[in-house]
Enzyme design. Sequence first.
Site, short mmCIF file in Angstrom:
data_model
loop_
_atom_site.label_atom_id
_atom_site.label_comp_id
_atom_site.label_asym_id
_atom_site.label_seq_id
_atom_site.Cartn_x
_atom_site.Cartn_y
_atom_site.Cartn_z
CG MET A 1 56.50 37.61 18.49
SD MET A 1 57.84 36.46 18.58
CE MET A 1 57.41 35.43 17.84
CG ASP B 1 61.30 35.20 16.39
OD1 ASP B 1 61.38 34.51 15.53
OD2 ASP B 1 61.54 35.22 17.52
CG ASP C 1 63.34 31.43 20.22
OD1 ASP C 1 62.83 32.33 20.15
OD2 ASP C 1 63.68 30.72 18.93
CG MET D 1 58.54 33.75 23.53
SD MET D 1 58.66 32.61 22.24
CE MET D 1 60.56 32.43 22.49
CG HIS E 1 62.27 35.64 21.84
ND1 HIS E 1 61.56 35.03 20.60
CD2 HIS E 1 61.22 36.52 22.57
CE1 HIS E 1 60.28 35.64 20.76
NE2 HIS E 1 60.03 36.29 21.60
CG HIS F 1 66.33 34.30 18.27
ND1 HIS F 1 65.97 35.72 18.65
CD2 HIS F 1 65.24 33.71 18.47
CE1 HIS F 1 64.62 35.69 19.00
NE2 HIS F 1 64.38 34.61 18.95
CG MET G 1 59.58 28.82 24.39
SD MET G 1 58.77 28.08 23.03
CE MET G 1 59.73 28.91 21.45
CB SER H 1 65.59 30.97 15.74
OG SER H 1 65.03 30.14 16.94
C1 DX5 Z 1 58.77 31.34 17.65
C2 DX5 Z 1 60.21 31.69 18.13
C3 DX5 Z 1 61.10 31.83 16.89
C4 DX5 Z 1 61.11 30.57 16.04
C5 DX5 Z 1 61.17 30.98 14.59
O1 DX5 Z 1 58.08 31.47 19.03
O2 DX5 Z 1 60.29 32.80 18.76
O3 DX5 Z 1 62.32 32.48 17.04
O4 DX5 Z 1 62.45 29.87 16.25
O5 DX5 Z 1 61.49 29.87 13.94
P1 DX5 Z 1 60.96 30.19 12.17
O6 DX5 Z 1 61.90 30.92 11.60
O7 DX5 Z 1 61.10 28.78 11.65
O8 DX5 Z 1 59.64 30.63 12.10
ZN ZN Z 2 62.17 33.95 18.84
#
Ligand code: DX5
Ligand code: ZN
Length: 219
Positions: A133, A171, A31, A64, A62, A29, A33, A6
């Site tokens: 998650m 994740d 993210d 969110m 991903h 990956h 948001m 990520s």
């Molecule tokens: C959190 C994200 C993850 C995050 C994981 O909401 O979906 O993908 O980047 O980061 P680490 O591996 O540091 O927990």
């Molecule tokens: Zn993620």
Amino acid sequence: MQITPSVLNANLADLAHEVARVPSADMIHVDVMDNHFVPNLTLGPAVVEGLLKATSTPLDIHLMIEDADRWAPGYADLGAASVTFHVEATRAPIRLARELRHLGARAGLALRPATPIEPYADLLSEVDMVLVMTVEPGFGGQKFLDVMLPKIRRTRAAIAASGAQVALQVDGGVSLETIERCAQAGADVFVAGSAVYSAQDPDAMVRQLRAAAQRSITG
Ligand code: DX5
Ligand code: ZN
């Protein structure tokens, strides 16, 4: 066993370079948001479009975000290899998964920590991946939630019972310390953000994580 780093905690102002640092990654990956589904705001289609041009590594998006029904297909349209939406933010998950697949992407179904897999067992044949998650979504660098291990096991069992070919991604808080427990519980795709990007050699960490996951199930 696939490792999908990520870039959330990498340098977002230099994404092309950050992605180039992990050539051993199976996918990158990303993210997304929206400050509504989670209390954080990251990036959207314009940045994903730029990143797709900057790397040949497939992107694992991903989402969110609220109203995934409306926004997810756009990422498949851009050429993302995999698009994962949260069941909690989707009104018509079957229709959305079919649309993503029709557009040529793999469809992923994500579950927040408090969302059980059981109500969605009949949807497994419609998706290519389930994302369990292992932290509350929103931020990188959080501590792995061990209480999610039974859900990973139940999800693996539900996938086996469905007879479908579905990957099981975890994740949040995945590191050399936690990846073996995840693999033993049935995960086969691992997101790792801070573990990879805080390592001296991020690409070596990707290979170490994959080897650790492999070793934990072959003994
Ligand atoms: C959190 C994200 C993850 C995050 C994981 O909401 O979906 O993908 O980047 O980061 P680490 O591996 O540091 O927990
Ligand atoms: Zn993620």
